[in-house]
Design a protein around this motif. Structure first.
Motif, PDB file in Angstrom:
ATOM      1  N   ASN A  38      51.401  -3.257   3.023  1.00 26.16           N
ATOM      2  CA  ASN A  38      50.395  -3.079   1.978  1.00 26.16           C
ATOM      3  C   ASN A  38      49.432  -4.262   1.873  1.00 26.16           C
ATOM      4  N   ASN A  61      33.550   2.668 -10.428  1.00 27.08           N
ATOM      5  CA  ASN A  61      34.479   2.106  -9.456  1.00 27.08           C
ATOM      6  C   ASN A  61      33.977   0.739  -8.978  1.00 27.08           C
ATOM      7  N   TYR A  62      34.805   0.059  -8.176  1.00 29.72           N
ATOM      8  CA  TYR A  62      34.474  -1.309  -7.753  1.00 29.72           C
ATOM      9  C   TYR A  62      33.180  -1.369  -6.944  1.00 29.72           C
ATOM     10  N   GLU A  97      46.085  -6.773  -1.392  1.00 27.98           N
ATOM     11  CA  GLU A  97      47.139  -5.770  -1.415  1.00 27.98           C
ATOM     12  C   GLU A  97      46.476  -4.439  -1.696  1.00 27.98           C
ATOM     13  N   VAL A  98      46.857  -3.415  -0.932  1.00 26.86           N
ATOM     14  CA  VAL A  98      46.295  -2.084  -1.108  1.00 26.86           C
ATOM     15  C   VAL A  98      47.397  -1.080  -1.358  1.00 26.86           C
ATOM     16  N   GLU A  99      46.986   0.111  -1.785  1.00 27.34           N
ATOM     17  CA  GLU A  99      47.946   1.194  -2.042  1.00 27.34           C
ATOM     18  C   GLU A  99      48.548   1.700  -0.749  1.00 27.34           C
ATOM     19  N   VAL A 104      43.032  -7.600 -11.488  1.00 30.21           N
ATOM     20  CA  VAL A 104      43.298  -7.331 -10.075  1.00 30.21           C
ATOM     21  C   VAL A 104      42.687  -8.435  -9.202  1.00 30.21           C
ATOM     22  N   ASN A 154      38.604   1.069  -4.186  1.00 33.08           N
ATOM     23  CA  ASN A 154      39.543   1.439  -5.250  1.00 33.08           C
ATOM     24  C   ASN A 154      40.989   1.443  -4.777  1.00 33.08           C
ATOM     25  N   SER A 155      41.203   1.305  -3.470  1.00 35.81           N
ATOM     26  CA  SER A 155      42.569   1.193  -2.951  1.00 35.81           C
ATOM     27  C   SER A 155      43.131  -0.215  -3.150  1.00 35.81           C
ATOM     28  N   ILE A 156      42.280  -1.167  -3.566  1.00 31.45           N
ATOM     29  CA  ILE A 156      42.741  -2.548  -3.780  1.00 31.45           C
ATOM     30  C   ILE A 156      43.581  -2.615  -5.053  1.00 31.45           C
ATOM     31  N   LYS A 157      44.812  -3.082  -4.890  1.00 31.20           N
ATOM     32  CA  LYS A 157      45.704  -3.293  -6.034  1.00 31.20           C
ATOM     33  C   LYS A 157      45.661  -4.742  -6.508  1.00 31.20           C
ATOM     34  N   LYS A 158      45.349  -5.673  -5.567  1.00 29.01           N
ATOM     35  CA  LYS A 158      45.361  -7.094  -5.907  1.00 29.01           C
ATOM     36  C   LYS A 158      44.573  -7.880  -4.876  1.00 29.01           C
TER      37      LYS A 158
END
Length: 151
Positions: A31, A2-3, A149-151, A123, A84-88
């Motif tokens: 988000n 993971n990140y 941006e997060v989930e 990402v 890991n909730s980071i989308k961008k």
């Protein structure tokens, strides 16, 4: 991996301590999370102090910028529980305390952009601002803020 594990394997540790400021470390709207400016503090202590182009070298400024970026990521992790909730990575702003004749602020921040891509892959592709300043809070040579941006 993971990140957060990836960052740790690269030698960076995410701080669990919150900053003691009169404003929020980060604010979530929908988000998007807007992370306040961070300096290059390691275990609460400023690693570098001074002005780029005078008492701080390019390499030190680039390292300071990466540490400040990691501190921004720590705030995201502290707010969300995981990176890991980071989308961008949407936007990165970098402020560089520099002499009037220093014009390589983008070179300082290029290190952060490359680092974001190395850690997050696509990402981590983002928009960015690099600005010079005559001084920054506490004497830090670099301050970084981000929007994710997060989930």
């Amino acid at each position: 991996m993971n990140y957060e594990e990836k960052l740790e394997s690269m030698g960076y540790k995410l701080s669990a301590q919150a900053n003691k400021r009169i404003f929020e470390d980060g604010v979530r709207i929908g988000n998007l999370i807007f992370i306040s400016g961070n300096a290059a503090k390691v275990d609460g202590v400023l690693k570098y102090q001074g002005i780029v182009g005078d008492t701080v070298s390019m390499e030190e400024a680039q390292d300071a910028a990466k540490i400040a970026f990691v501190n921004c990521l720590a705030t995201v992790r502290n707010m969300m529980g995981s990176l890991n909730s980071i989308k961008k990575i949407v936007n990165i702003k970098g402020y560089v305390a520099s002499t009037p004749d220093f014009i390589e602020q983008p070179e300082v921040m290029n290190e952060v952009s490359a680092f974001a891509l190395e850690v997050f892959g696509e990402v981590g592709r983002h928009s960015r601002v690099s600005l010079g300043a005559s001084s920054l809070p506490g004497g830090t040579p670099v301050e970084v803020e981000i929007i994710v941006e997060v989930e």
